[in-house]
Design an enzyme around this catalytic site. Structure first.
Site, PDB file in Angstrom:
ATOM      1  N   ASP A 244      36.291  27.426  47.190  1.00 46.94           N
ATOM      2  CA  ASP A 244      37.611  27.355  46.538  1.00 46.94           C
ATOM      3  C   ASP A 244      38.677  27.926  47.480  1.00 46.94           C
ATOM      4  OD1 ASP A 244      36.655  26.199  44.234  1.00 46.94           O
ATOM      5  OD2 ASP A 244      36.635  28.046  43.047  1.00 46.94           O
ATOM      6  N   GLU A 371      34.120  20.888  53.875  1.00 43.33           N
ATOM      7  CA  GLU A 371      34.406  21.753  52.718  1.00 43.33           C
ATOM      8  C   GLU A 371      34.567  20.920  51.432  1.00 43.33           C
ATOM      9  OE1 GLU A 371      36.532  25.311  53.229  1.00 43.33           O
ATOM     10  OE2 GLU A 371      36.270  25.316  55.397  1.00 43.33           O
ATOM     11  N   GLY A 372      33.796  19.847  51.358  1.00 45.40           N
ATOM     12  CA  GLY A 372      33.814  18.976  50.180  1.00 45.40           C
ATOM     13  C   GLY A 372      34.628  17.728  50.452  1.00 45.40           C
TER      14      GLY A 372
HETATM   15  N1  CAA Z   1      33.356  28.902  41.401  1.00 45.57           N
HETATM   16  C1  CAA Z   1      32.360  29.654  40.854  1.00 45.57           C
HETATM   17  N2  CAA Z   1      31.252  29.099  40.298  1.00 45.57           N
HETATM   18  C2  CAA Z   1      31.170  27.753  40.292  1.00 45.57           C
HETATM   19  C3  CAA Z   1      32.159  26.923  40.828  1.00 45.57           C
HETATM   20  C4  CAA Z   1      33.302  27.554  41.390  1.00 45.57           C
HETATM   21  N3  CAA Z   1      34.294  26.828  41.950  1.00 45.57           N
HETATM   22  N4  CAA Z   1      31.793  25.632  40.681  1.00 45.57           N
HETATM   23  C5  CAA Z   1      30.607  25.647  40.055  1.00 45.57           C
HETATM   24  N5  CAA Z   1      30.231  26.925  39.818  1.00 45.57           N
HETATM   25  C6  CAA Z   1      29.016  27.393  39.137  1.00 45.57           C
HETATM   26  C7  CAA Z   1      28.915  26.818  37.731  1.00 45.57           C
HETATM   27  O1  CAA Z   1      29.603  27.635  36.815  1.00 45.57           O
HETATM   28  C8  CAA Z   1      27.420  26.807  37.515  1.00 45.57           C
HETATM   29  O2  CAA Z   1      27.015  28.126  37.216  1.00 45.57           O
HETATM   30  P1  CAA Z   1      25.845  28.511  36.130  1.00 45.57           P
HETATM   31  O3  CAA Z   1      24.788  29.158  36.941  1.00 45.57           O
HETATM   32  O4  CAA Z   1      26.494  29.446  35.226  1.00 45.57           O
HETATM   33  O5  CAA Z   1      25.351  27.276  35.468  1.00 45.57           O
HETATM   34  C9  CAA Z   1      26.888  26.496  38.895  1.00 45.57           C
HETATM   35  O6  CAA Z   1      27.891  26.869  39.825  1.00 45.57           O
HETATM   36  C10 CAA Z   1      26.525  25.042  39.095  1.00 45.57           C
HETATM   37  O7  CAA Z   1      27.655  24.244  38.851  1.00 45.57           O
HETATM   38  P2  CAA Z   1      27.540  22.665  38.710  1.00 45.57           P
HETATM   39  O8  CAA Z   1      26.538  22.346  37.648  1.00 45.57           O
HETATM   40  O9  CAA Z   1      28.921  22.138  38.567  1.00 45.57           O
HETATM   41  O10 CAA Z   1      26.910  22.261  40.127  1.00 45.57           O
HETATM   42  P3  CAA Z   1      26.546  20.857  40.761  1.00 45.57           P
HETATM   43  O11 CAA Z   1      25.204  20.946  41.363  1.00 45.57           O
HETATM   44  O12 CAA Z   1      26.814  19.758  39.775  1.00 45.57           O
HETATM   45  O13 CAA Z   1      27.568  20.754  41.983  1.00 45.57           O
HETATM   46  C11 CAA Z   1      29.610  20.316  43.139  1.00 45.57           C
HETATM   47  C12 CAA Z   1      28.906  20.814  41.851  1.00 45.57           C
HETATM   48  C13 CAA Z   1      31.090  20.490  42.846  1.00 45.57           C
HETATM   49  C14 CAA Z   1      29.326  18.866  43.429  1.00 45.57           C
HETATM   50  C15 CAA Z   1      29.190  21.214  44.338  1.00 45.57           C
HETATM   51  O14 CAA Z   1      27.848  21.008  44.683  1.00 45.57           O
HETATM   52  C16 CAA Z   1      30.067  21.021  45.551  1.00 45.57           C
HETATM   53  O15 CAA Z   1      31.173  21.547  45.649  1.00 45.57           O
HETATM   54  N6  CAA Z   1      29.542  20.266  46.563  1.00 45.57           N
HETATM   55  C17 CAA Z   1      30.235  20.118  47.828  1.00 45.57           C
HETATM   56  C18 CAA Z   1      29.692  21.100  48.806  1.00 45.57           C
HETATM   57  C19 CAA Z   1      30.617  21.288  49.972  1.00 45.57           C
HETATM   58  O16 CAA Z   1      31.820  21.425  49.809  1.00 45.57           O
HETATM   59  N7  CAA Z   1      30.036  21.320  51.160  1.00 45.57           N
HETATM   60  C20 CAA Z   1      30.786  21.563  52.340  1.00 45.57           C
HETATM   61  C21 CAA Z   1      29.995  22.489  53.206  1.00 45.57           C
HETATM   62  S1  CAA Z   1      30.881  23.740  53.959  1.00 45.57           S
HETATM   63  C22 CAA Z   1      31.512  23.047  55.343  1.00 45.57           C
HETATM   64  O17 CAA Z   1      32.143  22.048  55.288  1.00 45.57           O
HETATM   65  C23 CAA Z   1      31.127  23.717  56.598  1.00 45.57           C
HETATM   66  C24 CAA Z   1      32.080  24.085  57.588  1.00 45.57           C
HETATM   67  O18 CAA Z   1      31.610  24.697  58.501  1.00 45.57           O
HETATM   68  C25 CAA Z   1      33.546  23.794  57.607  1.00 45.57           C
END
Ligand code: CAA
Length: 389
Positions: A244, A371-372
């Site tokens: 975030d 980052e998504g």
């Molecule tokens: N803040 C806090 N907690 C969060 C949250 C947030 N923004 N989003 C979800 N959660 C929590 C939920 O509350 C849930 O918690 P519980 O244990 O209480 O159930 C848990 O996380 C799981 O949530 P979801 O069921 O929504 O999870 P999901 O498996 O369906 O995935 C998703 C959701 C949004 C698709 C997530 O997997 C995601 O953001 N994926 C993208 C990953 C990403 O951005 N990767 C980039 C890698 S970093 C990078 O780019 C590297 C670099 O070097 C620059």
């Protein structure tokens, strides 16, 4: 939106702009071409306080707020997206999570050297078969029989700053049987000088070529239990909370590169003559300029709004997930739109390596991916709006 910038905000923006003009713009093309990591520039940015802008001074940072971070990021990215990527990972992906979830001892030991710019931090979430679906990671951390350390094995990929990082925040499965699966993930603080930490192949990339990216292998890496970040099983939440914050930095980065491409296009449209007049007098060019400017300003508002939401969350504890996702989504798609139009306005010169326009175009693309992806941002926004999980 009245941003009401303080003297401190104006100061950091000017400092970043001046630094970018002096130290980055003259060499950005050279680093892009060679793909060499700009270590000297990064060290100087550390001295300027740019590597830990929001980190309190007691932990080696500049002790400023998110607006200051966004303003500085915009200026550095305007000069070179690759350099701003290193800055972004240090500030958000590495420091933010430790500040938020770390113990006092962890903050002192793990944040201070990275926020001060003496060392480089990274964030290891992605794996070859686990990108957008981050919960499916396979890297395994097993607690030793005496409970003193975890033994980590697995492979992480696309690790920004991986080839040069001294420290990283790693996410690994500690309980593969957990239901739901994300509750079996734990975050670890990794010292890259310890045995079992192996740097793998370097990714040859389309853009941000000077920001080093590689695979990381863990081969029986022993991580002391005191280096667990947060609670065991809390790793996925930590990863999402950190993203975030990170997404606001990427929005600012996208804004910066869009501005660079836009300013070059306006200048070119004024100077380039075709059919006996400057091309800026043609309505087809004017339409592009109008759309570019409008989208940039909308991106700026969303980015600053997300920064303000993050600052407010310190008091309220409320998540700013949607604001960050909207800013990242809109600003990154704007960066792609604007740099694409900039190449078109410049014609052959936009396609030539003699001008930075083609570099802006190549560099902008990553902001829609890391980052998504844009698709993930849309999922995040829609799920939050609809109250779905
Ligand atoms: N803040 C806090 N907690 C969060 C949250 C947030 N923004 N989003 C979800 N959660 C929590 C939920 O509350 C849930 O918690 P519980 O244990 O209480 O159930 C848990 O996380 C799981 O949530 P979801 O069921 O929504 O999870 P999901 O498996 O369906 O995935 C998703 C959701 C949004 C698709 C997530 O997997 C995601 O953001 N994926 C993208 C990953 C990403 O951005 N990767 C980039 C890698 S970093 C990078 O780019 C590297 C670099 O070097 C620059």
């Amino acid at each position: 939106m009245d941003l009401n910038l303080s003297e401190e905000h104006v100061m950091i923006r000017e400092a970043a702009r001046d630094f970018a003009r002096r130290e980055i713009i003259p060499v950005a093309e050279q680093y892009d071409r060679s793909g060499e990591f700009p270590m000297e520039i990064i060290q100087k940015m550390g001295e300027m306080g740019f590597m830990g802008i929001e980190v309190p001074e007691e932990y080696g940072g500049a002790g400023m707020d998110t607006i200051a971070y966004v303003l500085a990021m915009e200026e550095i990215a305007k000069a070179d997206v690759a350099t701003s990527t290193v800055m972004s990972v240090n500030n958000s992906l590495y420091c933010h999570g430790i500040l938020h979830f770390g113990t006092e001892e962890q903050k002192r030991t793990w944040v201070t050297p990275v926020a001060s710019g003496a060392e480089i931090g990274a964030y290891a979430l992605t794996e070859p078969m686990s990108g957008s679906d981050a919960g499916t990671m396979r890297t395994r951390a097993e607690l030793s029989a005496d409970g003193s350390h975890y033994v980590i094995n697995g492979r992480k990929s696309w690790i920004t700053s991986g080839p040069v990082a001294h420290r990283l925040v790693l996410f690994a499965k500690t309980d593969p049987e957990a239901v739901p699966k994300h509750r079996g993930i734990t975050a670890f603080l990794i010292d890259t000088s310890r045995p079992g930490f192996v740097r793998g192949k370097i990714e040859p990339k389309l853009g941000i070529r000077a920001s080093a990216t590689c695979e990381i292998l863990f081969e029986n890496y022993r991580c002391p239990v005191e280096n667990v970040l947060g609670e065991p099983g809390q790793g996925f939440k930590i990863a999402m909370t950190v993203l975030d914050a990170g997404r606001i930095g990427i929005a600012a980065q996208a804004l910066g590169v869009a501005e660079a491409a836009y300013e070059a296009s306006v200048q070119y449209a004024r100077e380039r003559v075709a059919f006996g007049q400057p091309i800026g007098t043609f309505q087809m060019i004017q339409q592009k300029i109008a759309d570019m400017k409008t989208r940039i300003e909308a991106s700026r508002l969303l980015t600053y709004q997300a920064a303000l939401a993050k600052m407010a969350s310190r008091e309220t504890g409320e998540r700013y997930t949607t604001a960050a996702a909207m800013a990242k989504l809109f600003a990154s798609e704007t960066a792609m739109f604007v740099t694409h139009q900039a190449v078109q306005i410049h014609g052959g010169m936009g396609y030539s390596k003699e001008l930075p326009i083609e570099r802006y175009f190549r560099d902008a693309k990553i902001t829609e991916i890391y980052e998504g992806t844009s698709e993930i941002q849309r999922i995040v926004i829609a799920r939050n709006e609809l109250g779905l999980r």
